[in-house]
Design an enzyme around this catalytic site. Structure first.
Site, mmCIF file in Angstrom:
data_model
loop_
_atom_site.group_PDB
_atom_site.id
_atom_site.type_symbol
_atom_site.label_atom_id
_atom_site.label_comp_id
_atom_site.label_asym_id
_atom_site.label_seq_id
_atom_site.Cartn_x
_atom_site.Cartn_y
_atom_site.Cartn_z
ATOM 1 C CG HIS A 1 -2.103 -0.905 1.516
ATOM 2 N ND1 HIS A 1 -1.123 -2.448 1.663
ATOM 3 C CD2 HIS A 1 -3.145 -1.194 1.103
ATOM 4 C CE1 HIS A 1 -2.064 -3.379 1.403
ATOM 5 N NE2 HIS A 1 -3.777 -2.471 0.974
ATOM 6 C CG ASP B 1 25.502 1.154 -10.824
ATOM 7 O OD1 ASP B 1 26.248 0.769 -12.314
ATOM 8 O OD2 ASP B 1 25.760 2.540 -10.873
#
Length: 310
Positions: free
Chosen positions: A63, A112
């Site tokens: 939610h 990364d």
């Protein structure tokens, strides 16, 4: 998505953590600030904060939440980078997925940034876990026996057999699920004298919780409040104030309930509305406080008894 409309809003928090395992030479580069793409810890921290806000976009059953507090700590260890995320909110559902998402995104950002400095086989994300979760049913619900409860339904039509009871049965089932032993489930007509006699009986039996269902409205036969006001020794207005506020967020008619709550002779008494929806919402709103009240009373009574006084 799971229906959470009956879950009360509470302060909820979650802590998650994880590791990016690195070769020693890459760890040294991080510590010495030699990574080409910049500050690994700070960049990964920001990436994690950005990621947690998008959790509901990434996971179809999550939610959307207003995150009220979030922090990420990224530390360099000999074996690699450790990420720890804390997320807090006040909502009807928890924030563990937001915390886990923050950790994963932060680790991916660090991966990364460091992939030019270490072979792929030497870098590994792992030990990702939920370290702590607070708030909601895992904190307030109990798996052990809470106490005994008597449910008394007030309805002329149900007592006459012309209408099935759904509200009282729902309260009974909800209390049983929460760990209460159901001492009684009774259906009475809207007769104040009869109601008062049955409540006094169950107070005398020392049941921990007595819930009446029905008779809290404005109809000419709605006399539950008048019947029970004089029985309560200690008023607990916060219970029904909470219930009305909870219901008001779901229907504009919750303000019309005249329900009261309090303690009489060691028994908690509360008057729930007679509609199934109103009764379910009231139970959902007050159940955490009710369980806590009974546990506190039991502990105090035990101490008093051991000390030689009642």
């Amino acid at each position: 998505m799971q229906d959470i409309t009956l879950k009360p809003t509470t302060l909820r928090s979650a802590i998650a953590e994880g590791m990016l395992f690195l070769p020693p030479e890459t760890v040294a580069m991080v510590r010495n600030g030699e990574v080409k793409k910049g500050d690994v810890a700070e960049c990964s921290r920001i990436a994690g904060l950005m990621g947690l806000k998008k959790t509901w976009e990434l996971l179809p059953h999550c939610h959307p939440l207003a995150v009220l507090d979030a922090s990420l700590d990224i530390t360099t260890r000999d074996e690699g980078l450790h990420v720890k995320a804390l997320v807090r909110t006040i909502a009807s559902t928890g924030v563990e997925m937001e915390a886990l998402t923050a950790v994963n995104i932060a680790l991916l950002c660090a991966y990364d940034m460091l992939k030019p400095h270490a072979p792929a086989e030497a870098m590994r994300m792992g030990d990702i876990k939920l370290a702590q979760k607070k708030g909601g049913k895992t904190q307030y619900n109990r798996k052990t026996r809470v106490g005994r409860s008597a449910i008394i339904v007030l309805s002329d039509s149900v007592a006459a057999g012309s209408k099935p009871d759904t509200a009282g049965a729902s309260v009974r089932d909800g209390l049983e699920h929460a760990g209460f032993e159901i001492a009684a489930y009774e259906v009475l007509p809207d007769e104040p004298v009869q109601l008062r006699e049955r409540v006094q009986h169950w107070v005398g039996q020392k049941v921990e919780c007595i819930i009446t269902v029905g008779g809290t409205g404005l109809g000419p036969r709605d006399k539950t409040i008048e019947a029970l006001q004089g029985l309560i020794d200690t008023d607990l207005p916060g219970f029904m104030e909470t219930a009305r506020a909870f219901g008001q967020a779901r229907t504009p008619y919750a303000m019309l309930s005249r329900g009261i709550a309090g303690v009489a002779g060691g028994s908690f008494i509360a008057t729930f509305p007679g509609s199934r929806k109103g009764a379910e919402e009231t139970l959902a709103a007050v159940l955490p406080g009710l369980v806590h009240l009974i546990e506190v009373y039991r502990a105090q009574h035990s101490v008093a008894h051991e000390g030689g006084y009642q």
